[in-house]
Design a protein around this motif. Structure first.
Motif, PDB file in Angstrom:
ATOM      1  N   ASN A   6      12.069 -15.326   6.487  1.00 53.60           N
ATOM      2  CA  ASN A   6      12.129 -15.570   5.038  1.00 53.60           C
ATOM      3  C   ASN A   6      12.724 -14.359   4.326  1.00 53.60           C
ATOM      4  N   ASP A   7      13.041 -13.322   5.079  1.00 54.43           N
ATOM      5  CA  ASP A   7      13.534 -12.078   4.484  1.00 54.43           C
ATOM      6  C   ASP A   7      15.057 -12.043   4.578  1.00 54.43           C
ATOM      7  N   THR A   8      15.711 -11.831   3.426  1.00 61.02           N
ATOM      8  CA  THR A   8      17.179 -11.848   3.404  1.00 61.02           C
ATOM      9  C   THR A   8      17.775 -10.798   4.339  1.00 61.02           C
ATOM     10  N   ARG A   9      17.043  -9.700   4.543  1.00 59.45           N
ATOM     11  CA  ARG A   9      17.599  -8.644   5.408  1.00 59.45           C
ATOM     12  C   ARG A   9      17.825  -9.158   6.824  1.00 59.45           C
ATOM     13  N   ASP A  10      16.861  -9.950   7.325  1.00 65.68           N
ATOM     14  CA  ASP A  10      16.999 -10.508   8.685  1.00 65.68           C
ATOM     15  C   ASP A  10      18.089 -11.570   8.732  1.00 65.68           C
TER      16      ASP A  10
ATOM     17  N   ILE B 168      15.569 -12.946  -8.446  1.00 64.88           N
ATOM     18  CA  ILE B 168      15.692 -13.506  -7.097  1.00 64.88           C
ATOM     19  C   ILE B 168      14.983 -12.582  -6.103  1.00 64.88           C
ATOM     20  N   GLY B 169      13.756 -12.946  -5.805  1.00 62.79           N
ATOM     21  CA  GLY B 169      12.986 -12.218  -4.795  1.00 62.79           C
ATOM     22  C   GLY B 169      12.532 -13.228  -3.775  1.00 62.79           C
ATOM     23  N   SER B 170      11.362 -13.003  -3.146  1.00 62.13           N
ATOM     24  CA  SER B 170      10.925 -14.035  -2.200  1.00 62.13           C
ATOM     25  C   SER B 170      10.596 -15.315  -2.964  1.00 62.13           C
ATOM     26  N   GLY B 171      10.094 -15.171  -4.207  1.00 62.79           N
ATOM     27  CA  GLY B 171      10.110 -16.284  -5.150  1.00 62.79           C
ATOM     28  C   GLY B 171      11.325 -16.067  -6.041  1.00 62.79           C
ATOM     29  N   ALA B 172      11.969 -17.140  -6.477  1.00 61.72           N
ATOM     30  CA  ALA B 172      13.190 -16.935  -7.260  1.00 61.72           C
ATOM     31  C   ALA B 172      13.265 -17.937  -8.410  1.00 61.72           C
TER      32      ALA B 172
ATOM     33  N   ALA C 154      14.926  -8.400  -9.161  1.00 64.26           N
ATOM     34  CA  ALA C 154      13.915  -8.640  -8.102  1.00 64.26           C
ATOM     35  C   ALA C 154      14.476  -8.280  -6.720  1.00 64.26           C
ATOM     36  N   GLY C 155      13.639  -8.430  -5.679  1.00 70.83           N
ATOM     37  CA  GLY C 155      13.944  -7.919  -4.335  1.00 70.83           C
ATOM     38  C   GLY C 155      15.366  -8.189  -3.861  1.00 70.83           C
ATOM     39  N   ILE C 156      15.807  -9.425  -3.948  1.00 71.47           N
ATOM     40  CA  ILE C 156      17.148  -9.769  -3.471  1.00 71.47           C
ATOM     41  C   ILE C 156      18.201  -9.390  -4.519  1.00 71.47           C
ATOM     42  N   GLY C 157      17.944  -9.756  -5.761  1.00 71.45           N
ATOM     43  CA  GLY C 157      18.912  -9.469  -6.838  1.00 71.45           C
ATOM     44  C   GLY C 157      19.189  -7.986  -7.023  1.00 71.45           C
ATOM     45  N   GLU C 158      18.171  -7.158  -6.791  1.00 69.83           N
ATOM     46  CA  GLU C 158      18.351  -5.708  -6.973  1.00 69.83           C
ATOM     47  C   GLU C 158      18.948  -5.041  -5.733  1.00 69.83           C
ATOM     48  N   ASN C 159      18.648  -5.614  -4.564  1.00 75.31           N
ATOM     49  CA  ASN C 159      18.964  -4.887  -3.319  1.00 75.31           C
ATOM     50  C   ASN C 159      20.019  -5.493  -2.408  1.00 75.31           C
ATOM     51  N   SER C 160      20.231  -6.793  -2.517  1.00 77.17           N
ATOM     52  CA  SER C 160      21.124  -7.400  -1.528  1.00 77.17           C
ATOM     53  C   SER C 160      22.535  -7.626  -2.077  1.00 77.17           C
TER      54      SER C 160
HETATM   55  P1  ADP Z   1       8.066 -11.151  -4.585  1.00 72.01           P
HETATM   56  O1  ADP Z   1       8.497 -12.517  -5.032  1.00 72.01           O
HETATM   57  O2  ADP Z   1       7.084 -11.165  -3.458  1.00 72.01           O
HETATM   58  O3  ADP Z   1       7.726 -10.207  -5.710  1.00 72.01           O
HETATM   59  P2  ADP Z   1      10.318  -9.370  -4.190  1.00 72.01           P
HETATM   60  O4  ADP Z   1      10.965  -9.477  -5.515  1.00 72.01           O
HETATM   61  O5  ADP Z   1       9.642  -8.103  -3.834  1.00 72.01           O
HETATM   62  O6  ADP Z   1       9.368 -10.604  -3.895  1.00 72.01           O
HETATM   63  O7  ADP Z   1      11.443  -9.682  -3.082  1.00 72.01           O
HETATM   64  C1  ADP Z   1      11.173  -9.578  -1.726  1.00 72.01           C
HETATM   65  C2  ADP Z   1      12.408 -10.048  -0.946  1.00 72.01           C
HETATM   66  O8  ADP Z   1      13.546  -9.271  -1.376  1.00 72.01           O
HETATM   67  C3  ADP Z   1      12.323  -9.803   0.539  1.00 72.01           C
HETATM   68  O9  ADP Z   1      11.705 -10.897   1.177  1.00 72.01           O
HETATM   69  C4  ADP Z   1      13.775  -9.692   0.924  1.00 72.01           C
HETATM   70  O10 ADP Z   1      14.272 -11.013   1.124  1.00 72.01           O
HETATM   71  C5  ADP Z   1      14.437  -9.108  -0.306  1.00 72.01           C
HETATM   72  N1  ADP Z   1      14.715  -7.664  -0.175  1.00 72.01           N
HETATM   73  C6  ADP Z   1      13.894  -6.651  -0.462  1.00 72.01           C
HETATM   74  N2  ADP Z   1      14.482  -5.455  -0.218  1.00 72.01           N
HETATM   75  C7  ADP Z   1      15.709  -5.729   0.227  1.00 72.01           C
HETATM   76  C8  ADP Z   1      16.802  -4.934   0.655  1.00 72.01           C
HETATM   77  N3  ADP Z   1      16.739  -3.607   0.675  1.00 72.01           N
HETATM   78  N4  ADP Z   1      17.936  -5.573   1.031  1.00 72.01           N
HETATM   79  C9  ADP Z   1      18.003  -6.912   1.026  1.00 72.01           C
HETATM   80  N5  ADP Z   1      16.992  -7.726   0.631  1.00 72.01           N
HETATM   81  C10 ADP Z   1      15.861  -7.156   0.248  1.00 72.01           C
END
Ligand code: ADP
Length: 402
Positions: A281-285, A208-212, A329-335
């Motif tokens: 589109n960013d989960t942080r916002d 689960i990142g910007s693409g999921a 991925a971005g959301i799965g690892e960080n949010s």
């Molecule tokens: P891509 O599909 O471009 O490879 P990523 O897996 O890098 O995407 O995910 C990017 C998304 O992850 C960001 O748009 C944001 O929504 C989320 N993200 C990244 N870092 C964090 C964080 N520290 N906390 C919360 N969400 C995050």
């Protein structure tokens, strides 16, 4: 020891990582951005250095030249001869590729022929390949496909209920994406949580990142995945809708007077988290706004979590139960916020017991989030698609084939 380069060429960018194999040591990595512009950005990271230089980078060939010059200039390698293989990420392998393949003229033609299935990436992959081939003509190149891991799906999982002749004639079916990531996560999970034994394992991988996308994996092999003909399908994403009733397209075109292409662009680039929240589109916002009580942001988070939860339920049935759920991925690892929202939606039905205090602290590292009495183990695992490319490069060098 061998040095191999993993490359991800996009339409205006070129990401790269140089590895020493089989140690899987990253010697340097970087991104060439804004290719085609006078103010292109060349980036390289190695050791404690993180260099970014703005300069004209008018095409991919110039981008590749800059990368290769930098490897010598910064003393990362002494000679270009040290690079033994270049591995290119390719998004769409269609029905042709169930594993990585030699990136030669024949396969380049096949990849190019699939441009209608992936108009965004296929031309960029070919351009990137040509640029490296021109600079390193004697070095073998391989293509590593996002779709190949999903080629083990059965027709019941990959076919759409459209006239069968159309599926056949136009190769219109589910291909999935993120396969390299799901494959990496499944391999690592089998090592860490199943004693290295793939047989009998039932894994649900949530990239689960910007693409999921979610992937149901049995015995280490993909049985179902959420993305479809293109990466627009499946769960809701940063800017993409995920699955919709197909009549939404026709209805909204009629309502707005927009044509199919304009609406398709909206479904790809202006929907998902961005479209529903109207914020980002960013989960942080979205998370920040939701925590301040913004109603649309709260709704967006709930909608996002629900779409993922619905597929977890579906894949629980498809796999006949689940042993392990992976977030990556971005959301799965960080949010922690989004993980919690998803897990709260499925925990009762699946008998999950989660340590939410621990969940709140986990960011970018492998960790078990479930407690020992949970019916299903839930883990966070950082993904690494590039190392999979490097491993296939190494296979190509040592075996002469992949
Ligand atoms: P891509 O599909 O471009 O490879 P990523 O897996 O890098 O995407 O995910 C990017 C998304 O992850 C960001 O748009 C944001 O929504 C989320 N993200 C990244 N870092 C964090 C964080 N520290 N906390 C919360 N969400 C995050």
């Amino acid at each position: 020891m061998a040095k191999v380069m993993a490359v991800n060429a996009g339409s205006s960018s070129l990401k790269y990582k140089l590895y020493e194999m089989p140690e899987e040591k990253v010697l340097c990595s970087g991104n060439v951005e804004r290719i085609g512009h006078e103010d292109g950005i060349f980036g390289i990271k190695f050791g404690s250095e993180n260099i970014k230089i703005t300069q004209p980078i008018l095409d991919h060939s110039r981008g590749v030249e800059l990368v290769l010059e930098a490897l010598i200039k910064y003393g990362i390698i002494k000679s270009l001869d040290e690079i033994e293989c270049v591995g290119h990420r390719v998004v769409q392998g269609g029905k042709y590729f169930s594993k990585s393949a030699e990136f030669d003229q024949h396969n380049a033609d096949l990849i190019e022929s699939m441009t209608p299935l992936d108009p965004l990436h296929a031309p960029a992959h070919i351009t990137g390949w040509k640029a490296f081939k021109a600079a390193l003509p004697e070095v073998p190149a391989i293509a590593v496909f996002d779709t190949s891991f999903h080629q083990t799906m059965e027709p019941e999982d990959y076919l759409y209920p459209i006239p069968y002749e159309m599926s056949e004639k136009y190769d219109c079916r589910r291909y999935g994406a993120h396969g390299t990531s799901h494959n990496y996560l499944a391999n690592l999970a089998i090592e860490h949580y199943f004693g290295g034994k793939a047989e009998g394992s039932r894994i649900l991988s949530c990239h689960i990142g910007s693409g999921a996308s979610l992937c149901a994996i049995r015995d280490g092999k993909c049985v179902a995945t959420t993305m479809g003909l293109t990466p627009l399908g499946g769960v809701m994403m940063g800017t993409r809708t995920g699955d919709l009733d197909p009549s939404v397209m026709d209805y909204l075109c009629t309502c707005t007077g927009k044509d199919v292409h304009e609406m398709y662009d909206i479904f790809n680039k202006k929907s998902g988290l961005l479209g529903v929240s109207g914020i980002s589109n960013d989960t942080r916002d979205v998370e920040e706004a939701a925590e301040k009580g913004n109603k649309r942001a709260i709704l967006t988070s709930k909608l996002f979590a629900r779409r993922v939860a619905d597929f977890i339920g579906q894949y629980y049935v498809r796999l006949g139960g689940i042993d392990l759920i992976i977030f990556s991925a971005g959301i799965g690892e960080n949010s922690a916020y989004f993980r919690k929202a998803i897990l709260e939606d499925v925990q009762e039905a699946l008998g999950l017991k989660i340590d939410y205090e621990l969940n709140a602290k986990v960011r970018g590292r492998e960790e078990i989030l479930s407690t020992p009495d949970s019916k299903i183990k839930v883990v966070v695992i950082p993904t690494d698609e590039e190392v999979m490319i490097a491993r296939d490069c190494y296979k190509r060098i040592t075996n002469g084939a992949i």
